[in-house]
Design a protein around this motif. Structure first.
Motif, PDB file in Angstrom:
ATOM      1  N   ARG A 113      42.852 -84.255  20.783  1.00  0.00           N
ATOM      2  CA  ARG A 113      43.265 -83.397  19.674  1.00  0.00           C
ATOM      3  C   ARG A 113      44.776 -83.232  19.636  1.00  0.00           C
ATOM      4  NH1 ARG A 113      39.647 -78.349  21.158  1.00  0.00           N
ATOM      5  NH2 ARG A 113      40.520 -79.022  23.159  1.00  0.00           N
ATOM      6  N   VAL A 114      45.373 -83.069  20.794  1.00  0.00           N
ATOM      7  CA  VAL A 114      46.829 -82.897  20.858  1.00  0.00           C
ATOM      8  C   VAL A 114      47.544 -84.161  20.403  1.00  0.00           C
ATOM      9  CG1 VAL A 114      48.793 -82.505  22.393  1.00  0.00           C
ATOM     10  CG2 VAL A 114      46.702 -81.149  22.665  1.00  0.00           C
ATOM     11  N   THR A 155      45.997 -92.287  31.883  1.00  0.00           N
ATOM     12  CA  THR A 155      47.249 -91.579  32.128  1.00  0.00           C
ATOM     13  C   THR A 155      47.640 -90.757  30.903  1.00  0.00           C
ATOM     14  OG1 THR A 155      47.909 -93.483  33.451  1.00  0.00           O
ATOM     15  CG2 THR A 155      49.630 -91.894  32.897  1.00  0.00           C
ATOM     16  N   ARG A 156      48.278 -89.630  31.140  1.00  0.00           N
ATOM     17  CA  ARG A 156      48.685 -88.767  30.034  1.00  0.00           C
ATOM     18  C   ARG A 156      49.770 -89.426  29.180  1.00  0.00           C
ATOM     19  NH1 ARG A 156      48.294 -82.508  31.752  1.00  0.00           N
ATOM     20  NH2 ARG A 156      46.457 -82.673  33.086  1.00  0.00           N
ATOM     21  N   VAL A 157      49.799 -89.040  27.917  1.00  0.00           N
ATOM     22  CA  VAL A 157      50.752 -89.583  26.952  1.00  0.00           C
ATOM     23  C   VAL A 157      51.969 -88.663  26.874  1.00  0.00           C
ATOM     24  CG1 VAL A 157      51.126 -90.139  24.515  1.00  0.00           C
ATOM     25  CG2 VAL A 157      48.956 -90.722  25.627  1.00  0.00           C
ATOM     26  N   ARG A 158      53.154 -89.284  26.802  1.00  0.00           N
ATOM     27  CA  ARG A 158      54.390 -88.498  26.717  1.00  0.00           C
ATOM     28  C   ARG A 158      55.099 -88.671  25.382  1.00  0.00           C
ATOM     29  NH1 ARG A 158      58.178 -88.470  31.774  1.00  0.00           N
ATOM     30  NH2 ARG A 158      56.490 -87.014  32.306  1.00  0.00           N
ATOM     31  N   ARG A 212      45.709 -79.392  12.424  1.00  0.00           N
ATOM     32  CA  ARG A 212      45.658 -80.403  13.479  1.00  0.00           C
ATOM     33  C   ARG A 212      47.048 -80.701  14.048  1.00  0.00           C
ATOM     34  NH1 ARG A 212      43.620 -85.893  10.931  1.00  0.00           N
ATOM     35  NH2 ARG A 212      42.395 -84.542   9.611  1.00  0.00           N
ATOM     36  N   CYS A 213      48.134 -80.359  13.301  1.00  0.00           N
ATOM     37  CA  CYS A 213      49.492 -80.656  13.757  1.00  0.00           C
ATOM     38  C   CYS A 213      49.917 -79.686  14.854  1.00  0.00           C
ATOM     39  CB  CYS A 213      50.476 -80.567  12.591  1.00  0.00           C
ATOM     40  SG  CYS A 213      50.222 -81.841  11.344  1.00  0.00           S
ATOM     41  N   PRO A 214      50.787 -80.123  15.770  1.00  0.00           N
ATOM     42  CA  PRO A 214      51.277 -79.234  16.823  1.00  0.00           C
ATOM     43  C   PRO A 214      52.107 -78.112  16.221  1.00  0.00           C
ATOM     44  CG  PRO A 214      52.525 -81.272  16.808  1.00  0.00           C
ATOM     45  CD  PRO A 214      51.372 -81.471  15.870  1.00  0.00           C
TER      46      PRO A 214
END
Length: 396
Positions: free
Chosen positions: A258-259, A329-332, A383-385
């Motif tokens: 979602r992020v 792995t997490r996304v940056r 949905r946007c940060p």
């Protein structure tokens, strides 16, 4: 008749442009990185910073530990687009066939220009000198019979110089180089080549295409051609409208769908709005992703129907994200580019699709007007940060 294909490689082009604007940055360690996040990564790295251990994709906080005198500059895309346009306008005098590959990297087809400008290698040397004198940009120049070898040649001769690969010498030139110089070798192919103990282009060229097909599928045939220095792709002039690019470093590294999708939608909104402002549509979408461990990957897709609508652009971008995000792995960082821009009028689909398109076009037009008047934070999808508080206060 052998072609004369020139590749101009202005290393760290954004930093070169910033140094033209501010001469105090010359000979200093510099990186380009977003200023809106404490977890920003370096998008472009000067040679001075590279020699100190700083690498592209490295978090700025880590880069400062390697280089205490590091200068961090936020990206200025309008400035870089203007500089790239000026560079291409200058090069138009040498050839009508100019293909921008990416910022600061261009192919020129000089075939048949000997009677006008002399040997192609002399033209390349002249262009290099004039880029330094007129634009204060240092460049490396590669000359060969095709785009593949000329691009590798400019990479080998960096940070400056002219590398001329004679016709017929392509395979010999490539043979001692690491396989990573060839296009199409991503992370998975690199691992497989390592398992097969293939580290040099010459070793790859010595394997039959049939055996490479068994190991890599259709990519194997292409890798074999590249290892032999064969590339028949023409130099294709691009539209004068350059690609539209938006990028964002996540506030925190995340592997939450979602992020990441929220950030992706935000990039689509920004890019789509800019696309509509110049009254163009995009024929290709490219997505770049950087993981928390600095590994980067990208994918791109050509659209069947070029568009400027957020819904279609997000659909393509979402599919690209699903194909490029292959690790846990997490996304940056995410970077979205809209390419192959064209001003041709849109052709609406037959009913009932046309009605849906008209409805969406009315909605995005209304959103564009609101954001133009009140700012990006005026209206946002859930949905946007969230917008940073300082930006929200600034909009009031």
């Amino acid at each position: 008749m052998d072609r004369d294909v020139l590749h101009i490689n202005v290393s760290a082009f954004p930093i070169g442009v910033e140094r033209v604007k501010d001469s105090a940055l010359r000979e200093r360690p510099v990186v380009i990185a977003p200023a809106n996040s404490p977890r920003a990564v370096a998008l472009s790295v000067s040679r001075e910073a590279y020699l100190e251990g700083v690498r592209k994709g490295m978090p700025v906080a880590v880069a400062r530990k390697f280089c205490r005198g590091l200068i961090v500059i936020p990206p200025n895309e309008p400035l870089y687009r203007k500089a790239a346009a000026a560079l291409q306008t200058y090069l138009d005098q040498y050839s009508p066939l100019i293909e921008p590959w990416r910022a600061g990297h261009l192919f020129l087809d000089l075939t048949g220009t000997r009677r006008l400008f002399g040997p192609a290698v002399d033209t390349g040397a002249k262009i290099q000198k004039e880029l330094k004198a007129r634009f204060s940009l240092r460049s490396a120049v590669g000359l060969a019979t095709n785009k593949l070898v000329s691009r590798v040649a400019s990479r080998v001769i960096r940070p400056r110089g002219v590398c001329d690969v004679f016709p017929g010498g392509e395979r010999v030139f490539l043979a001692p180089l690491p396989v990573e110089v060839l296009p199409g070798i991503g992370e998975a192919a690199e691992v497989k080549l390592s398992e097969l103990n293939i580290g040099r282009v010459g070793e790859l060229a010595g394997i039959s295409p049939e055996h490479l097909f068994l190991a890599f599928g259709s990519l194997g045939y292409r890798l074999h051609r590249y290892a032999l220095g064969r590339d028949d792709s023409p130099v294709r002039p691009a539209e004068r409208a350059l690609a539209i690019r938006e990028e964002e470093t996540l506030a925190e590294d995340s592997n939450d769908d979602r992020v990441v999708l929220g950030v992706l939608y935000l990039l689509v909104e920004r890019a789509g709005r800019r696309l509509r402002q110049v009254q163009h549509r995009a024929g290709m979408v490219r997505l770049e992703l950087t993981y928390a461990d600095h590994v980067s990957a990208w994918r791109q897709v050509r659209l069947t129907d070029p568009t400027d609508l957020d819904g279609a652009l997000f659909g393509a971008a979402k599919r690209l994200l699903e194909s490029v995000w292959t690790r846990r792995t997490r996304v940056r960082y995410l970077g979205l580019s809209l390419k192959e821009l064209s001003p041709e009028p849109r052709q609406l689909r037959l009913f009932p699709e046309a009605a849906a398109e008209v409805k969406e076009r009315g909605l995005v037009a209304a959103l564009d007007r609101l954001r133009s008047r009140f700012g990006e934070a005026a209206l946002r999808y859930g949905r946007c940060p969230p917008m940073p508080q300082k930006e929200l206060r600034g909009r009031g």
